[in-house]
Design a protein around this motif. Sequence first.
Motif, PDB file in Angstrom:
ATOM      1  N   HIS A   2      -8.123  13.035  -0.993  1.00 19.56           N
ATOM      2  CA  HIS A   2      -8.206  12.788  -2.438  1.00 19.56           C
ATOM      3  C   HIS A   2      -7.032  11.869  -3.008  1.00 19.56           C
ATOM      4  CE1 HIS A   2      -8.686  14.065  -6.775  1.00 19.56           C
ATOM      5  NE2 HIS A   2      -7.579  14.373  -6.593  1.00 19.56           N
ATOM      6  N   ALA A   3      -5.847  11.986  -2.468  1.00 16.34           N
ATOM      7  CA  ALA A   3      -5.061  11.152  -2.650  1.00 16.34           C
ATOM      8  C   ALA A   3      -5.020   9.749  -2.686  1.00 16.34           C
ATOM      9  CB  ALA A   3      -3.613  11.510  -1.874  1.00 16.34           C
ATOM     10  N   LEU A   4      -5.767   9.288  -1.271  1.00 15.92           N
ATOM     11  CA  LEU A   4      -6.199   7.872  -1.068  1.00 15.92           C
ATOM     12  C   LEU A   4      -7.319   7.460  -2.146  1.00 15.92           C
ATOM     13  CD1 LEU A   4      -5.781   5.726   0.850  1.00 15.92           C
ATOM     14  CD2 LEU A   4      -7.495   6.823   2.206  1.00 15.92           C
ATOM     15  N   MET A  28      -0.488  11.189  -9.244  1.00 19.18           N
ATOM     16  CA  MET A  28      -0.065  12.210  -8.008  1.00 19.18           C
ATOM     17  C   MET A  28       0.205  13.501  -8.453  1.00 19.18           C
ATOM     18  SD  MET A  28      -1.177  10.900  -5.276  1.00 19.18           S
ATOM     19  CE  MET A  28      -2.711  10.432  -6.595  1.00 19.18           C
ATOM     20  N   LEU A  29       0.901  13.592  -9.720  1.00 17.02           N
ATOM     21  CA  LEU A  29       1.418  14.926 -10.060  1.00 17.02           C
ATOM     22  C   LEU A  29       0.524  15.599 -10.962  1.00 17.02           C
ATOM     23  CD1 LEU A  29       5.156  13.993 -10.403  1.00 17.02           C
ATOM     24  CD2 LEU A  29       4.339  15.063  -8.522  1.00 17.02           C
ATOM     25  N   GLU A  30      -0.233  14.958 -11.707  1.00 17.06           N
ATOM     26  CA  GLU A  30      -1.195  15.680 -12.618  1.00 17.06           C
ATOM     27  C   GLU A  30      -1.782  16.933 -12.117  1.00 17.06           C
ATOM     28  OE1 GLU A  30      -4.957  15.534 -12.836  1.00 17.06           O
ATOM     29  OE2 GLU A  30      -4.715  16.080 -15.192  1.00 17.06           O
ATOM     30  N   PRO A  31      -2.165  16.839 -10.906  1.00 14.24           N
ATOM     31  CA  PRO A  31      -2.945  18.281 -10.514  1.00 14.24           C
ATOM     32  C   PRO A  31      -2.062  19.605 -10.645  1.00 14.24           C
ATOM     33  CG  PRO A  31      -3.258  16.766  -8.877  1.00 14.24           C
ATOM     34  CD  PRO A  31      -2.420  16.092  -9.637  1.00 14.24           C
ATOM     35  N   LEU A  63       4.924  14.701  -0.665  1.00 13.82           N
ATOM     36  CA  LEU A  63       5.925  15.347  -1.140  1.00 13.82           C
ATOM     37  C   LEU A  63       5.546  16.510  -2.418  1.00 13.82           C
ATOM     38  CD1 LEU A  63       8.119  12.388  -1.851  1.00 13.82           C
ATOM     39  CD2 LEU A  63       8.893  14.347  -0.258  1.00 13.82           C
ATOM     40  N   ALA A  64       4.529  16.224  -3.100  1.00 18.19           N
ATOM     41  CA  ALA A  64       4.054  17.250  -3.947  1.00 18.19           C
ATOM     42  C   ALA A  64       3.129  18.255  -3.466  1.00 18.19           C
ATOM     43  CB  ALA A  64       2.998  16.512  -5.096  1.00 18.19           C
ATOM     44  N   THR A  65       2.740  18.052  -2.568  1.00 19.45           N
ATOM     45  CA  THR A  65       2.064  19.253  -1.897  1.00 19.45           C
ATOM     46  C   THR A  65       2.961  20.257  -1.302  1.00 19.45           C
ATOM     47  OG1 THR A  65       0.004  17.916  -1.100  1.00 19.45           O
ATOM     48  CG2 THR A  65       0.547  19.814   0.143  1.00 19.45           C
ATOM     49  N   ASN A  66       4.026  19.641  -0.568  1.00 22.68           N
ATOM     50  CA  ASN A  66       4.989  20.600  -0.145  1.00 22.68           C
ATOM     51  C   ASN A  66       5.611  21.223  -1.124  1.00 22.68           C
ATOM     52  OD1 ASN A  66       4.475  20.067   2.607  1.00 22.68           O
ATOM     53  ND2 ASN A  66       5.897  18.254   2.813  1.00 22.68           N
ATOM     54  N   ALA A  67       6.148  20.321  -2.218  1.00 23.38           N
ATOM     55  CA  ALA A  67       6.572  21.119  -3.313  1.00 23.38           C
ATOM     56  C   ALA A  67       5.822  22.402  -3.938  1.00 23.38           C
ATOM     57  CB  ALA A  67       7.079  20.154  -4.602  1.00 23.38           C
ATOM     58  N   LEU A  73       7.804  23.632  -7.056  1.00 30.45           N
ATOM     59  CA  LEU A  73       6.748  23.840  -7.896  1.00 30.45           C
ATOM     60  C   LEU A  73       5.992  25.194  -7.150  1.00 30.45           C
ATOM     61  CD1 LEU A  73       5.340  20.106  -8.174  1.00 30.45           C
ATOM     62  CD2 LEU A  73       6.667  21.562  -9.748  1.00 30.45           C
ATOM     63  N   SER A  74       6.508  25.912  -6.144  1.00 30.13           N
ATOM     64  CA  SER A  74       5.926  27.188  -5.947  1.00 30.13           C
ATOM     65  C   SER A  74       6.279  28.309  -6.593  1.00 30.13           C
ATOM     66  CB  SER A  74       6.174  27.276  -4.459  1.00 30.13           C
ATOM     67  OG  SER A  74       7.661  27.660  -4.122  1.00 30.13           O
ATOM     68  N   THR A  75       7.439  28.181  -7.559  1.00 30.41           N
ATOM     69  CA  THR A  75       7.798  29.285  -8.303  1.00 30.41           C
ATOM     70  C   THR A  75       7.684  28.782 -10.026  1.00 30.41           C
ATOM     71  OG1 THR A  75       9.943  28.325  -8.413  1.00 30.41           O
ATOM     72  CG2 THR A  75       9.529  29.972  -6.604  1.00 30.41           C
TER      73      THR A  75
END
Length: 160
Positions: A2-4, A28-31, A63-67, A73-75
């Motif tokens: 999806h990112a590509l 990239m951060l919009e989701p 980076l965003a997925t891991n955050a 971004l997990s809290t």
Amino acid sequence: MHALASAHDLLVDEGWAGSDMGQLVRRMLEPYRAVGERITVHGPMLTLRPQAGVALTMILHELATNAAKYGALSTPNGTLDVNWQQEDSGGGPQIRLCWIEAGGPPVKTPSRRGFGTELIERSTTHELHGQATLDYREEGLHGELTFPWDESSPPGGSEG
């Protein structure tokens, strides 16, 4: 994938002439739907050559997925600041992008290098011809990417 695909969409929109750094970061951060609330994005308008845009998209996606899974971004109270600037170095103009997480779960340095770290470091080194530094601070991940910027893509105004 999806990112590509998103990177290619942005390049198609721009006629494969390059991609605007601010648009790329926001896309990239919009989701995560928190841009402007828990996520701040700022830096000057810089146009990246197509190859750099694709590489940076993959790095930002990782980076965003891991955050979102493990970091700020997990809290509900976690924050993310993504900022960049153009700098002049002895080797010519470069971009310095900072990724700063805070307010998430306590961070520990990983005991082994995973796929994501490899992707970030290899993409920065081989595709962007730059350097990536990931600092696993207890309060949140601090990442910094530095890479050459092709001045033939003229800077514009400021992103806010």
